[in-house]
Structure formats: C-alpha cells, structure tokens
Design a protein around this motif. Sequence first.
Motif, PDB file in Angstrom:
ATOM      1  N   ASP A 151      37.927  20.782  13.290  1.00  0.00           N
ATOM      2  CA  ASP A 151      36.631  20.641  12.633  1.00  0.00           C
ATOM      3  C   ASP A 151      35.529  21.293  13.471  1.00  0.00           C
ATOM      4  N   VAL A 152      34.683  22.065  12.838  1.00  0.00           N
ATOM      5  CA  VAL A 152      33.535  22.748  13.462  1.00  0.00           C
ATOM      6  C   VAL A 152      33.764  23.131  14.930  1.00  0.00           C
TER       7      VAL A 152
ATOM      8  N   PHE B  46      25.687  16.355  12.900  1.00  0.00           N
ATOM      9  CA  PHE B  46      25.872  15.896  11.513  1.00  0.00           C
ATOM     10  C   PHE B  46      25.101  14.575  11.359  1.00  0.00           C
TER      11      PHE B  46
ATOM     12  N   ASP C 152      31.236   9.484   6.963  1.00  0.00           N
ATOM     13  CA  ASP C 152      31.469  10.831   6.432  1.00  0.00           C
ATOM     14  C   ASP C 152      32.931  10.943   5.991  1.00  0.00           C
TER      15      ASP C 152
ATOM     16  N   GLU D 163      37.751  25.765  12.188  1.00  0.00           N
ATOM     17  CA  GLU D 163      36.776  25.797  11.106  1.00  0.00           C
ATOM     18  C   GLU D 163      35.555  26.543  11.620  1.00  0.00           C
TER      19      GLU D 163
ATOM     20  N   HIS E 229      37.073  21.025   0.623  1.00  0.00           N
ATOM     21  CA  HIS E 229      36.422  19.785   0.223  1.00  0.00           C
ATOM     22  C   HIS E 229      34.904  19.813   0.405  1.00  0.00           C
ATOM     23  N   ASP E 230      34.397  20.880   0.998  1.00  0.00           N
ATOM     24  CA  ASP E 230      32.950  20.985   1.213  1.00  0.00           C
ATOM     25  C   ASP E 230      32.269  21.910   0.209  1.00  0.00           C
TER      26      ASP E 230
ATOM     27  N   VAL F  96      39.057  16.230  14.828  1.00  0.00           N
ATOM     28  CA  VAL F  96      37.583  16.199  14.719  1.00  0.00           C
ATOM     29  C   VAL F  96      37.004  15.947  16.115  1.00  0.00           C
TER      30      VAL F  96
ATOM     31  N   PHE G  65      23.205  18.352   8.420  1.00  0.00           N
ATOM     32  CA  PHE G  65      23.024  17.518   7.230  1.00  0.00           C
ATOM     33  C   PHE G  65      21.554  17.182   6.984  1.00  0.00           C
TER      34      PHE G  65
ATOM     35  N   HIS H 214      32.540  15.358  17.381  1.00  0.00           N
ATOM     36  CA  HIS H 214      31.793  14.094  17.344  1.00  0.00           C
ATOM     37  C   HIS H 214      32.760  12.967  17.057  1.00  0.00           C
TER      38      HIS H 214
ATOM     39  N   GLN I 103      27.512  10.103  13.650  1.00  0.00           N
ATOM     40  CA  GLN I 103      28.500  11.033  14.200  1.00  0.00           C
ATOM     41  C   GLN I 103      27.967  11.666  15.501  1.00  0.00           C
TER      42      GLN I 103
ATOM     43  N   ARG J 164      35.855  16.652  -5.015  1.00  0.00           N
ATOM     44  CA  ARG J 164      36.805  15.771  -4.333  1.00  0.00           C
ATOM     45  C   ARG J 164      37.445  14.767  -5.285  1.00  0.00           C
TER      46      ARG J 164
ATOM     47  N   TYR K 168      35.465  11.901   8.675  1.00  0.00           N
ATOM     48  CA  TYR K 168      35.036  12.864   9.703  1.00  0.00           C
ATOM     49  C   TYR K 168      34.171  12.159  10.753  1.00  0.00           C
TER      50      TYR K 168
ATOM     51  N   ARG L  45      43.871  21.773  12.307  1.00  0.00           N
ATOM     52  CA  ARG L  45      42.672  22.443  11.808  1.00  0.00           C
ATOM     53  C   ARG L  45      41.549  21.754  12.582  1.00  0.00           C
TER      54      ARG L  45
END
Length: 566
Positions: A215-216, A179, A75, A282, A347-348, A115, A160, A118, A183, A414, A78, A213
Amino acid sequence: MSLLSAERRSAQEVVSPDAWWKSGVIYQIYPRSFQDSDGDGIGDLAGIRQRLGYLAALGVDAVWISPFYPSPMADFGYDVADYCDVDPRFGTLADFDALVAEAKAIGLRVILDLVPNHTSDLHPWFVQSRSSKTNPKRDWYLWRDPAPDGGPPNNWLSNFGGPAWTFDAGSGQYYAHMFLKEQPDLNWRHPDVRAAMYDVMRFWLRRGVDGFRVDVIYHLIKDEGFRDNPINPAFAPGGDPAHRLLPEYTADRPEVQDIVLEMRRVLDEFGTPASARVLIGELYLPVQRLMSYYGMDAAGVLRGAQLPFNFHLIGAEWQAEAIDRLVREYEAALPAGASPNWVIGNHDKSRIASRIGGGAARLAAMLLLTLRGTPTLYYGDELGMTDVPIPIAEVQDPLERRVPGHGLGRDPQRTPMPWSTGAIAAGFTTGRPWLRMGDDANERAVDRQLAEPHSMLQLYRRLLALRRSQPALHEGSWVPLGVQGNVLLYARGDGAQRMVVLLNFGATSASVDMGALSRIPVPLPLQVLLSTGLDRDESVAATITLRPEEGLILGRRASSGVAAFA
Ligand code: NOJ
C-alpha cells in the motif's frame, strides 16, 4: 519504440519458471464483497475458499486479497490494528491457512496487501507512542511540536483532505497522517519500525504467501527536515484538495528505494526459486518516475519490485491514439529486463464499465489481456459490474462519511459479487449484504453468464484461455502497428509466432486495410481467433470491417486448434 528494439527485448526475455509474474494474471479480491460464508453479510476468507474453483476456471494465476487483518475499519482494513492475525469478521488464521493450502493445490498463488505506511490509531504501537513523549515507541511515528501559532507543524495535506496533522492534547504534539487521522504514519527512518514490518512479512511468507501488494509504498519516507510542500500553480478551486500542494516532500523520496531493496531481500529469504515471490508497489506516479521502482540490475538480478503498479490506463483518455501513445511511452521507458504491468480497475476507482461504458469495457478486456506483461483484474469486472449508486443514508465508505462531498466515496465500486440468479442476495450471502447490490445483480450473476455464450464472463474466460495457451500473447513482444482512424493495431510475438490485435475505439464501424500491417510479415489470409462479440471466426484478407467498439485477435487456426502464425 522501434520494431527492432521490440524484437530485441523479446529475445532477451526468456521467461523462466521463477518469473511466473511476467506472464501470469493477477485477480484482486476485495474480501468484504466477494463471498460471505456465515450469513453476516460481509465476505470472508472461507467464502473466498469456496470460490477458488471459479477463479481457477476463469484462468487467473494469482489472487491479491485486500486487507483482512484486525481493524477498527476506519478505512475498511487499511487501518491495521494487528498485522499478524485475521479480523474475526473475515475468519481466523486457520481459515487463512486452509485458503492458502487449497489455492496452492489448484495452482493459484496468494498475494497479500501489506499496509506499512500507517497503522490504526488503535494499534498497540500507536497507543504506546501517543501515551507520552518519552515512551520508547514515541519515535515509531512522526511527532512534531505545533507551529508558533499553535497550528500544524507544516503545510502537508492528507490525501483524504484537510491537514496531514492531528493534535494530540495528551502529549502536546501533532502526529502526521497521509490519510485519515485514524491512520497515523509510521516513521520509516526508525530501524525498529523497519525490522518490525519485515518480521510481519516473514510471518506471512512462512504461511506460504507468494508476495505482497504494498500500500502506498511511495509515501513511506517523508522529508527529514519536514519542509513545506510546494504550492501547485495548476490547482483549481473545487479540485482535489490533496492536489493543492505538490507532494514533493511526502511522496517518492529517494530513500524509499532503500526500503524497496530491503523488502526484496526479505522476500528472497523465502525464494525458492529465487524471485518467485512478488513485490508489487502501489504507485500513483508519472510513467518516468515509476521506472525507478523496477528492480533489475545490469546483471539481470532482481533487486527491487517486479511490478510497480501501472495505473495509467485508468486515467487515460479512451481513444485509440491516446492508448497507443501511452503503451509506446511505457514500453520505451522500461529499464532493461523489466516487464510491463497494466491495471484497469481497483477498489479505489470507478469501475471500468461505468467509466467507459459496457461495450467499451469488452474492448478494454481485450486490450488488458493482450498487452505485454502482467494484467491485474478487479473482481466483478469480468461480469461487467458497474458502479452502484449508494443513497446517502446507506453510505459505508468511512472516507465519504468523514469528508462528505469530497467525491472520493468508493462504495459504488465495492458492491458484492453476484453469483446465483434468483438466490438471496444473488448468492453473495444468506443474510443482508453489508452494501446494497446493483439492480442488475441477477442479470450479471456468474451462473447466468456461464449459461450465456456471448456474455462478458465468457469473453474473459476465452481471452484468458487464449492468452495462456499462446506464447505470443503471454510472453511475446509488443509490436506497435499504429492507428488507423479509431482502430488501434498491434502485434504480439516475435518472428516465430505472432498474433495481430485490432481494437476499434470508435462508436462507428471501421475498415482496416491489412496492407498497412506490412511492417511485419503477415501471411494473409488470417483468421479471426477471438472477437469481443464472441461471434466471428472468418478469414481476413485485404480488409476487415470492425463493428463499433469491437476488438479482434487475428492469427492462424491450425487443425489442432488456435495458433499464432509464423
Ligand atoms: C490505498 C488503498 O488502496 C486505499 O483503499 C486506502 O484508503 C489508502 N491506500 C490508505 O491505506
């Protein structure tokens, strides 16, 4: 929100030096695509370092760099295989240290992407965990026996697509992943997992980073009883499969708040001055649920995240009343002492210029940089970059390759940053870019836009400079002045210093009656201090006409330069 409460909030909020993040601007760098320094076609840390001068001149305060840690790239980073190193594709720890030192020397802060939900399935923790049921790291991840029919233990779905569970034949159990199956989710109920991740944070904080930052962050804790998620009655066939089920037991569990507090404490171990290190979460959550992630207690002490990412402008209908409603709702919902933040791209998500069009993207820039609180810019949006269609044979996003047609392919937003007109790969790399660049790369290139007085880049630079020089814009209150037709109106600043912002969301010209601004004392005439076309500076008395998709900032122009009015 009433005018009075807006005034009161601003009076309470004296921006202190350790609260740079309340008035500063964050710039997100997707490192693969920013600048390549070694000709392999993939951006890297040394490349970012070469471009720090560009960022400082643009006028941002901090960069957030998406993951650059060693990773199998299932990913694109990630999926972390080592939290405390740099992937060779991006450079070395020495490159990182040099980047931080140089950024600091020119006053730019550096925020990393943590991150923690995961790891990669190739991270040594997971390799050990999956090796046997009795391995000491087994409980670092979420392992469950199969259901009686041999299928997944419950109905959880991956964001995903497909089940959130993969069977491991070697050890006879399923492991959870929100995800990709590459992951696996860590078990954040395990104290050793928490301790290990907090040490990861310390590793980077010691190297001088200004925050994370995360992640999730809202996914970190899952239901202890592994209960089935409720079925979403609103799900329509063809919709995002992850939304077939409401993620009640896999997202925004109350215990996540404890982790936010613990992360805050880790940051504060490095806090000189206190709370200067930022925690950004996030969080794809409704406005009301976002608020619990703001960590200001009654005494004004910061105990949680400063910036729970507010993505609501990304999904909002691009229409004056809808945006007015959203900003009012967000401002009114904020806990005391908390400050808003706004994001229009990452980026998403499809790029802003593709979502709403090039003209409207200029208006969006003015909106983003004149709302109260902290804006986060996505690299290339300041050039007006659009999504680049990627032919199937060239698709890179593993998500799109893994789940074709899922509609989540994120390559288009991206693509590499164009720097120099006429250079190989517009100056991004001397080699072959990892992902094709837009046909308009030469037109959009930084050097071309710097030479063009009305370019999008000039607009961003002027907006950022005005915002920085004017307390009304970087720390003043937000005073809604309603909507006239397609024009959204608001003021920034309190009684001592004010500016008025007029944004025409319509595709036709619109006249604004300045008398309608009578909610606040407006000493007419005012001057146009900045227009999205960068081509107006007239005085404004009774009415003003805005062109289609035009935005204006009005204030007083003093002999010493631009000024807010008192
Ligand atoms: C959110 C990130 O922004 C996205 O790019 C990534 O795929 C998922 N989290 C999983 O880490």
